[in-house]
Scaffold this active site. Structure first.
Site, PDB file in Angstrom:
ATOM      1  N   GLU A 112      -6.119 -16.822  -0.910  1.00 21.20           N
ATOM      2  CA  GLU A 112      -5.258 -15.731  -0.426  1.00 21.20           C
ATOM      3  C   GLU A 112      -4.859 -14.823  -1.587  1.00 21.20           C
ATOM      4  OE1 GLU A 112      -4.204 -13.865   1.655  1.00 21.20           O
ATOM      5  OE2 GLU A 112      -3.233 -14.757   3.383  1.00 21.20           O
ATOM      6  N   ASP A 113      -4.513 -13.590  -1.255  1.00 19.19           N
ATOM      7  CA  ASP A 113      -4.016 -12.670  -2.279  1.00 19.19           C
ATOM      8  C   ASP A 113      -2.549 -12.962  -2.601  1.00 19.19           C
ATOM      9  OD1 ASP A 113      -3.208 -11.854   0.253  1.00 19.19           O
ATOM     10  OD2 ASP A 113      -3.794  -9.761  -0.003  1.00 19.19           O
ATOM     11  N   ARG A 164      -6.698  -0.844  -2.920  1.00 20.08           N
ATOM     12  CA  ARG A 164      -7.257  -2.196  -3.087  1.00 20.08           C
ATOM     13  C   ARG A 164      -8.179  -2.266  -4.295  1.00 20.08           C
ATOM     14  NH1 ARG A 164      -6.293  -5.093   1.675  1.00 20.08           N
ATOM     15  NH2 ARG A 164      -6.426  -3.914   3.608  1.00 20.08           N
ATOM     16  N   ASP A 196       3.809 -14.311   1.088  1.00 19.43           N
ATOM     17  CA  ASP A 196       5.047 -13.532   1.175  1.00 19.43           C
ATOM     18  C   ASP A 196       6.011 -14.323   2.072  1.00 19.43           C
ATOM     19  OD1 ASP A 196       6.890 -11.435   1.308  1.00 19.43           O
ATOM     20  OD2 ASP A 196       5.654 -10.140   2.526  1.00 19.43           O
ATOM     21  N   LYS A 224       5.261 -14.718  -3.690  1.00 19.63           N
ATOM     22  CA  LYS A 224       6.533 -13.981  -3.584  1.00 19.63           C
ATOM     23  C   LYS A 224       7.554 -14.918  -2.952  1.00 19.63           C
ATOM     24  CE  LYS A 224       5.952  -9.327  -2.331  1.00 19.63           C
ATOM     25  NZ  LYS A 224       5.918  -8.258  -1.304  1.00 19.63           N
ATOM     26  N   ASP A 230      -3.055  -3.627  -0.593  1.00 23.17           N
ATOM     27  CA  ASP A 230      -3.132  -2.233  -0.160  1.00 23.17           C
ATOM     28  C   ASP A 230      -1.803  -1.694   0.334  1.00 23.17           C
ATOM     29  OD1 ASP A 230      -3.282  -3.914   2.268  1.00 23.17           O
ATOM     30  OD2 ASP A 230      -3.510  -1.983   3.279  1.00 23.17           O
ATOM     31  N   LYS A 290      -8.455  -8.693   4.186  1.00 24.37           N
ATOM     32  CA  LYS A 290      -9.290  -8.053   3.180  1.00 24.37           C
ATOM     33  C   LYS A 290      -8.737  -8.273   1.773  1.00 24.37           C
ATOM     34  CE  LYS A 290     -10.209  -4.289   6.413  1.00 24.37           C
ATOM     35  NZ  LYS A 290      -9.887  -2.881   6.711  1.00 24.37           N
ATOM     36  N   GLY A 291      -7.453  -8.618   1.685  1.00 24.29           N
ATOM     37  CA  GLY A 291      -6.747  -8.593   0.408  1.00 24.29           C
ATOM     38  C   GLY A 291      -7.294  -9.516  -0.670  1.00 24.29           C
TER      39      GLY A 291
HETATM   40  P1  IMP Z   1       2.981 -13.308   4.877  1.00 23.00           P
HETATM   41  O1  IMP Z   1       2.407 -13.701   6.199  1.00 23.00           O
HETATM   42  O2  IMP Z   1       4.304 -12.613   5.028  1.00 23.00           O
HETATM   43  O3  IMP Z   1       3.051 -14.430   3.876  1.00 23.00           O
HETATM   44  O4  IMP Z   1       2.089 -12.168   4.289  1.00 23.00           O
HETATM   45  C1  IMP Z   1       0.876 -12.367   3.822  1.00 23.00           C
HETATM   46  C2  IMP Z   1       0.068 -11.100   3.819  1.00 23.00           C
HETATM   47  O5  IMP Z   1       0.865  -9.899   3.775  1.00 23.00           O
HETATM   48  C3  IMP Z   1      -0.741 -11.091   2.572  1.00 23.00           C
HETATM   49  O6  IMP Z   1      -1.962 -11.747   2.752  1.00 23.00           O
HETATM   50  C4  IMP Z   1      -0.900  -9.620   2.292  1.00 23.00           C
HETATM   51  O7  IMP Z   1      -2.056  -9.138   2.925  1.00 23.00           O
HETATM   52  C5  IMP Z   1       0.318  -8.971   2.868  1.00 23.00           C
HETATM   53  N1  IMP Z   1       1.314  -8.664   1.799  1.00 23.00           N
HETATM   54  C6  IMP Z   1       2.400  -9.389   1.454  1.00 23.00           C
HETATM   55  N2  IMP Z   1       3.086  -8.819   0.450  1.00 23.00           N
HETATM   56  C7  IMP Z   1       2.400  -7.699   0.125  1.00 23.00           C
HETATM   57  C8  IMP Z   1       2.611  -6.657  -0.858  1.00 23.00           C
HETATM   58  O8  IMP Z   1       3.554  -6.656  -1.677  1.00 23.00           O
HETATM   59  N3  IMP Z   1       1.681  -5.653  -0.872  1.00 23.00           N
HETATM   60  C9  IMP Z   1       0.633  -5.609  -0.006  1.00 23.00           C
HETATM   61  N4  IMP Z   1       0.401  -6.566   0.922  1.00 23.00           N
HETATM   62  C10 IMP Z   1       1.280  -7.594   0.997  1.00 23.00           C
HETATM   63 MG    MG Z   2      -3.842 -11.113   2.902  1.00 21.74          MG
END
Ligand code: IMP
Ligand code: MG
Length: 176
Positions: free
Chosen positions: A99-100, A166, A103, A132, A160, A43-44
């Site tokens: 993507e939002d 959001r 991470d 990030k 969120d 949803k982000g």
């Molecule tokens: P990844 O798989 O660790 O790269 O994470 C990606 C997903 O984690 C993103 O699409 C976000 O939905 C969520 N996410 C990562 N960091 C944050 C944050 O600081 N706040 C809220 N959601 C996050």
């Molecule tokens: Mg996301």
């Protein structure tokens, strides 16, 4: 209990909109008049995708998929859950994933693996509002991104905490 007062401003609404405008100018130049599929990772990414799409001048088609990795916690689980990943035939298409935030990179890797396994694209690129980098566990980078962010838990503009915040027009962080 965390409330709205605990959210410290990080990126203003104006700064977000300015970066989106700059990004759209770049994308309009790259794709010219070629059809482009945007894949919004719900949803982000909903705020980012809709604001960006309004500035795009090529013929745009929008697809929505839903992945989740965080659950209700604030640290990535590393496990990605495809809640809904139904897509049309994307063979031979230009596709831009929206993507939002990247991470750990697990979500991005999962999605790219899925897409490359199922389609042969004309072009596939990855676009994220936030990056990030310090948290990366998987060797993956965005083709386009708007802001580098530190290791803070962010909310707002699609991001969120347990489903909340959001709808904020800016991005803030919460000291947990
Ligand atoms: P990844 O798989 O660790 O790269 O994470 C990606 C997903 O984690 C993103 O699409 C976000 O939905 C969520 N996410 C990562 N960091 C944050 C944050 O600081 N706040 C809220 N959601 C996050
Ligand atoms: Mg996301």
């Amino acid at each position: 209990m965390i409330t709205k007062n605990d959210i410290k401003p990080l990126i203003t609404s104006d700064e977000i909109q300015q970066k989106i405008l700059e990004l759209s100018t770049r994308l309009n130049d790259v794709y010219k008049n070629e059809e482009l599929y945007l894949i919004c990772v719900l949803k982000g990414s909903v705020m980012f995708m809709t604001d960006l799409a309004k500035h795009l001048t090529m013929p745009v088609k929008m697809e929505f998929i839903r992945l989740s990795s965080y659950g209700s916690g604030t640290a990535s689980s590393g496990k990605v859950n495809a809640v809904d990943i139904q897509l049309p035939d994307l063979n031979g298409k230009n596709v831009l994933i929206i993507e939002d935030i990247i991470d750990t990179g697990h979500t991005a890797k999962f999605l790219l693996d899925f897409l490359y396994h199922n389609f042969v694209f004309k072009d596939l690129k990855f676009c994220s509002l936030l990056d990030k980098k310090c948290k990366r566990q998987v060797d993956i980078n965005a083709d386009y991104y708007c802001f580098d962010v530190d290791d803070k838990f962010l909310v707002g503009y699609g991001l969120d905490l347990d489903g909340k915040y959001r709808n904020l027009p800016f991005i803030g962080y919460i000291e947990l």
